[in-house]
Write a protein that holds these residues in place. Sequence first.
Motif, PDB file in Angstrom:
ATOM      1  N   ARG A 234       1.207  -1.368   0.277  1.00  0.00           N
ATOM      2  CA  ARG A 234       0.058  -0.422   0.535  1.00  0.00           C
ATOM      3  C   ARG A 234       0.587   1.348  -0.102  1.00  0.00           C
TER       4      ARG A 234
ATOM      5  N   ASP B 173      -0.129  -1.190  -4.866  1.00  0.00           N
ATOM      6  CA  ASP B 173      -1.719  -0.090  -4.442  1.00  0.00           C
ATOM      7  C   ASP B 173      -1.074   1.563  -3.790  1.00  0.00           C
TER       8      ASP B 173
ATOM      9  N   VAL C  68      -3.025   3.922  -1.827  1.00  0.00           N
ATOM     10  CA  VAL C  68      -4.235   4.041  -1.406  1.00  0.00           C
ATOM     11  C   VAL C  68      -4.206   5.429  -0.934  1.00  0.00           C
TER      12      VAL C  68
ATOM     13  N   PRO D 279       0.131   3.190   5.727  1.00  0.00           N
ATOM     14  CA  PRO D 279       0.124   2.986   4.132  1.00  0.00           C
ATOM     15  C   PRO D 279       1.808   1.972   4.481  1.00  0.00           C
TER      16      PRO D 279
END
Lengths: 211, 211
Positions: free
Chosen positions: A7, A32, A34, A52
């Motif tokens: 993340r 990802d 985020v 994250p």
Amino acid sequence: MAEQRIRVVLVDDHPVVRAGVRALVDAQDDLDVVGEAADSAQAVAVVGETTPDVVLMDLSLGDGPGGAETTRLVRELPSPPQVLVLTTYDTEADVLEAVDAGAAGYLLKDAPPDELFRAIRGTARGETVLAPSVATRLLQRAASPTPKVSPREVEILRLLAKGLGNKEMARELLVSEATVKSHLSHIYTKLGVDTRAGAVATAIERRILRP
Amino acid sequence: MAEQRIRVVLVDDHPVVRAGVRALVDAQDDLDVVGEAADSAQAVAVVGETTPDVVLMDLSLGDGPGGAETTRLVRELPSPPQVLVLTTYDTEADVLEAVDAGAAGYLLKDAPPDELFRAIRGTARGETVLAPSVATRLLQRAASPTPKVSPREVEILRLLAKGLGNKEMARELLVSEATVKSHLSHIYTKLGVDTRAGAVATAIERRILRP
DNA sequence: CCAGGCATCATCCGATCGGCTATCCGGAGT
DNA sequence: ACTCCGGATAGCCGATCGGATGATGCCTGG
């Protein structure tokens, strides 16, 4: 495989860069994005909310606290993320400040995407990732330690940048001209220059003076 | 409606930035990214092949010819595109050079996407688009009697910041020492200083030189 | 066509700078 | 206790700088 995705939060004041990194990173299976932030306050908020694994941090965030200070702030949060600095410059002062603030890696924006991905994954694993050019620079500095300029010498540099002569500086600082010359000599030695103009330029470059 | 889409080519040595602009621009109905280039040679080739309406041009292209020179080159092609400079800095020298090279607009990378889109559309229509900060700066310069520093004088300033003496500058620039002194005198007058150190500081402050 | 900016070069001269060498004092660290 | 360093001071000297003045050629814009 049900590997945990990495993340990522982006901190950069340039929308274009955020969009670019997001586009590239989101296209990776295991990464990802985020959250995004354009300044220091947003960064702290977003990181606090999203917890994250990695924060991609730009060093110049326009007004307010810079990337180094912001790195420090997010590293002080509970369960802090790894911070990977992604910036345009590799000024030595910047690198040192960032590393000192708790950054785990340092990449330049002209890095190819692959390198960026590898850096993110490495950083998430707790590795220290440095761009080649940055690493080289750091080793250079490690070999020859950068002498610190004393407070008094900074004073001299300030007046120097204003174009004052030795006599004028002496009057300004309430010392003799000889003292000013002495300070100047030390400054030259420490900054590796031998003229006033060079000293000013180097001092600004090294962020000893603010432009 | 069957409006003609605006065809855009990106020129930037940062993959991240290219990806960002592409992601943002391609998401617009009326805008199409039809090519990318990372340096001057590629830029000329890609523009020649794709004959775009607008070229988004970064000014710093790493090695080789810079964005200004590249702007000149693509403007000399048959059915030349409009060139919109999209860069990080707004040094006056850069702006002037780019405009002189035939750029139709000048945007900073920290501009919000909306502004970028409007700029692209405006540029495609042949309008001149300047970022607010750039426009402001230009007006300031136009209003206040800020004497412009000539290209040659900028050269001198560059060497000055490196700490060179008059003799060394003369050798470097292949002119006589007298010429160097002459340039310096003019620089002092224009910048309102009377020492080399002051000139360097002022030049950096005025963004004539980059730190 | 001519003014004016740019770039070039030349000389002269006083003021300033930068390197060198030395001394002195006080605080921080070993 | 002793050393190291920052800060302050001094004198000497050759090199450099900055100001003043003047001149030439080129190009551009009014």
